[in-house]
Design a protein around this motif. Structure first.
Motif, PDB file in Angstrom:
ATOM      1  N   GLY A  57       0.715  -1.246   0.018  1.00 24.28           N
ATOM      2  CA  GLY A  57      -0.073  -0.042  -0.090  1.00 24.28           C
ATOM      3  C   GLY A  57       0.919   1.274   0.086  1.00 24.28           C
ATOM      4  O   GLY A  57       0.288   2.341   0.517  1.00 24.28           O
ATOM      5  N   ARG A  58       2.144   1.253  -0.132  1.00 25.01           N
ATOM      6  CA  ARG A  58       2.952   2.123  -0.408  1.00 25.01           C
ATOM      7  C   ARG A  58       3.460   2.653  -1.883  1.00 25.01           C
ATOM      8  O   ARG A  58       3.675   1.782  -2.638  1.00 25.01           O
ATOM      9  N   VAL A  59       3.761   3.695  -2.068  1.00 18.37           N
ATOM     10  CA  VAL A  59       4.311   4.315  -3.573  1.00 18.37           C
ATOM     11  C   VAL A  59       5.941   4.688  -3.380  1.00 18.37           C
ATOM     12  O   VAL A  59       5.905   5.264  -2.219  1.00 18.37           O
ATOM     13  N   LEU A  60       6.640   4.461  -4.260  1.00 15.00           N
ATOM     14  CA  LEU A  60       7.931   5.259  -4.327  1.00 15.00           C
ATOM     15  C   LEU A  60       8.018   6.121  -5.225  1.00 15.00           C
ATOM     16  O   LEU A  60       7.895   5.861  -6.738  1.00 15.00           O
ATOM     17  N   ILE A  61       8.476   7.532  -5.097  1.00 13.11           N
ATOM     18  CA  ILE A  61       8.757   8.299  -6.322  1.00 13.11           C
ATOM     19  C   ILE A  61      10.118   8.833  -6.215  1.00 13.11           C
ATOM     20  O   ILE A  61      10.905   8.752  -5.317  1.00 13.11           O
ATOM     21  N   ASP A  62      10.582   9.226  -7.320  1.00 10.77           N
ATOM     22  CA  ASP A  62      12.157   9.434  -7.537  1.00 10.77           C
ATOM     23  C   ASP A  62      12.387  10.853  -6.933  1.00 10.77           C
ATOM     24  O   ASP A  62      11.489  11.800  -6.823  1.00 10.77           O
ATOM     25  N   GLY A  63      13.636  11.172  -6.307  1.00 13.43           N
ATOM     26  CA  GLY A  63      14.133  12.326  -5.989  1.00 13.43           C
ATOM     27  C   GLY A  63      14.605  13.240  -6.737  1.00 13.43           C
ATOM     28  O   GLY A  63      14.383  13.263  -8.291  1.00 13.43           O
ATOM     29  N   ILE A  83      11.065  18.731  -0.277  1.00 15.40           N
ATOM     30  CA  ILE A  83      10.075  17.564  -0.579  1.00 15.40           C
ATOM     31  C   ILE A  83      10.044  16.965   0.921  1.00 15.40           C
ATOM     32  O   ILE A  83       8.912  16.400   1.517  1.00 15.40           O
ATOM     33  N   ALA A  84      11.205  16.646   1.534  1.00 17.17           N
ATOM     34  CA  ALA A  84      11.100  15.826   2.725  1.00 17.17           C
ATOM     35  C   ALA A  84      10.177  16.728   3.932  1.00 17.17           C
ATOM     36  O   ALA A  84       9.684  16.150   4.674  1.00 17.17           O
ATOM     37  N   PHE A 140      -3.174  13.236  -8.120  1.00 16.90           N
ATOM     38  CA  PHE A 140      -3.290  12.778  -6.745  1.00 16.90           C
ATOM     39  C   PHE A 140      -2.406  13.527  -6.006  1.00 16.90           C
ATOM     40  O   PHE A 140      -1.624  14.284  -6.224  1.00 16.90           O
ATOM     41  N   ARG A 141      -2.719  12.996  -4.539  1.00 17.91           N
ATOM     42  CA  ARG A 141      -1.946  14.137  -3.497  1.00 17.91           C
ATOM     43  C   ARG A 141      -1.212  12.861  -2.813  1.00 17.91           C
ATOM     44  O   ARG A 141      -1.623  11.728  -2.431  1.00 17.91           O
ATOM     45  N   LEU A 142       0.232  12.990  -2.351  1.00 21.23           N
ATOM     46  CA  LEU A 142       0.972  12.356  -1.443  1.00 21.23           C
ATOM     47  C   LEU A 142       1.187  12.984  -0.269  1.00 21.23           C
ATOM     48  O   LEU A 142       1.857  13.869  -0.296  1.00 21.23           O
ATOM     49  N   GLN A 143       1.021  12.285   0.643  1.00 25.49           N
ATOM     50  CA  GLN A 143       1.227  12.715   1.957  1.00 25.49           C
ATOM     51  C   GLN A 143       2.175  11.681   2.972  1.00 25.49           C
ATOM     52  O   GLN A 143       2.593  10.529   2.455  1.00 25.49           O
ATOM     53  N   GLY A 144       2.867  12.338   4.027  1.00 25.18           N
ATOM     54  CA  GLY A 144       3.590  11.659   4.748  1.00 25.18           C
ATOM     55  C   GLY A 144       4.824  10.976   3.993  1.00 25.18           C
ATOM     56  O   GLY A 144       5.132   9.722   4.376  1.00 25.18           O
ATOM     57  N   LEU A 145       5.479  11.850   3.383  1.00 25.80           N
ATOM     58  CA  LEU A 145       6.790  11.257   2.574  1.00 25.80           C
ATOM     59  C   LEU A 145       7.759  11.119   3.432  1.00 25.80           C
ATOM     60  O   LEU A 145       8.171  11.865   4.388  1.00 25.80           O
ATOM     61  N   GLU A 146       8.471  10.053   3.304  1.00 20.59           N
ATOM     62  CA  GLU A 146       9.766   9.699   3.995  1.00 20.59           C
ATOM     63  C   GLU A 146      10.735   9.426   2.921  1.00 20.59           C
ATOM     64  O   GLU A 146      10.693   8.674   1.910  1.00 20.59           O
ATOM     65  N   ARG A 147      11.903  10.258   3.126  1.00 22.49           N
ATOM     66  CA  ARG A 147      12.984  10.019   2.440  1.00 22.49           C
ATOM     67  C   ARG A 147      13.720   8.576   2.638  1.00 22.49           C
ATOM     68  O   ARG A 147      14.119   8.152   3.716  1.00 22.49           O
ATOM     69  N   PHE A 181      11.492   8.734  -2.424  1.00 24.51           N
ATOM     70  CA  PHE A 181      10.740   9.233  -1.258  1.00 24.51           C
ATOM     71  C   PHE A 181       9.422   8.035  -1.348  1.00 24.51           C
ATOM     72  O   PHE A 181       8.986   7.809  -2.508  1.00 24.51           O
ATOM     73  N   SER A 182       9.171   7.537  -0.160  1.00 23.95           N
ATOM     74  CA  SER A 182       7.887   6.556  -0.095  1.00 23.95           C
ATOM     75  C   SER A 182       6.826   7.166   0.794  1.00 23.95           C
ATOM     76  O   SER A 182       7.186   8.104   1.511  1.00 23.95           O
TER      77      SER A 182
END
Length: 244
Positions: free
Chosen positions: A53-59, A69-70, A88-95, A104-105
């Motif tokens: 249930g998580r996604v990974l985007i490029d830095g 971003i962090a 879409f919206r991404l929240q709770g980003l973790e580097r 970022f996850s």
């Protein structure tokens, strides 16, 4: 298109969301991410849609942007795939470190806007040709509801609802077994999902305007709808040219 109109094209089913998101890395699509607050744009890409249930985007290659971003409250992400706008919206980003590169996850978004260009155009039907929607009764014994369609597009429709029928049109409620009656055409079977309800611009004698999106629309039904929309619009344009 305002937010209320756009709501009919928002996906909430986690399986649909995962499928749409996965289509982005599969196609190598770029994403324009806007860092909020502030709205600073930066290009990125969706690298992975994980089963947890998580996604990974490029830095980014600029470290100061990665830091922004962090510390962001969220990212507003916009992409386009085969003439379809995906937002879409991404929240709770973790580097995290991704083979020596920043990434970022984040939890998968709770909703995704999927908007095709053909769905941007809405045919206003008031005043205009009589188009009605027949909604089966809940108990299966009472007569079906017959509602006047206010506007129609390739992605959904809006109907005028009387006060006594308001309870049937709760947001995100599914309405299976409906029939759309267009002039001089056979009835089109539909399954609808209520996207929004408002008290803006209902017809006289009604209190609500309910916007619904099509669910699982058959290709032949979609073709009929678009042909009808284009035909009525051509007729209106011809009348306006004659009146000038």
């Amino acid at each position: 298109m305002d937010l209320e109109d756009a709501a009919r094209y928002v996906l909430h089913d986690p399986r649909e969301i995962a499928r749409v998101l996965q289509s982005l890395p599969d196609a190598g699509a770029l994403i324009s991410a806007h860092i909020m607050p502030g709205g600073l744009p930066c290009p990125t890409a969706l690298l992975e849609v994980a089963h947890d249930g998580r996604v990974l985007i490029d830095g980014n290659h600029v470290e100061s942007i990665n830091q922004r971003i962090a510390s962001a409250s969220h990212l507003t992400c916009v992409s386009q795939l085969e003439r379809v706008r995906i937002q879409f919206r991404l929240q709770g980003l973790e580097r995290i470190d991704n083979d020596g590169r920043a990434a970022f996850s984040a939890p998968a978004p709770e909703s995704v806007l999927k908007l095709q260009r053909r769905e941007l155009y809405r045919l206003q039907l008031v005043p205009g040709p009589l188009v009605t929607l027949q909604v089966p009764a809940e108990d299966g014994a009472s007569p079906p509801l017959k509602l006047r369609v206010i506007d129609l597009s390739g992605g959904g429709l809006a109907v005028s609802v009387r006060e006594e029928d308001e309870a049937r049109f709760g947001q995100r409620r599914l309405l299976p077994g409906c029939l759309l009656h267009l002039p001089d055409m056979a009835a089109i079977p539909l399954q609808l999902e209520v996207a929004h309800v408002s008290r803006r611009d209902p017809l006289p004698g009604a209190t609500l305007r309910a916007g619904c999106r099509f669910v699982g629309l058959a290709p032949q039904a979609e073709k009929q709808l678009l042909q009808y929309i284009f035909r009525v619009e051509r007729q209106r344009n011809a009348r306006e040219r004659r009146a000038v």
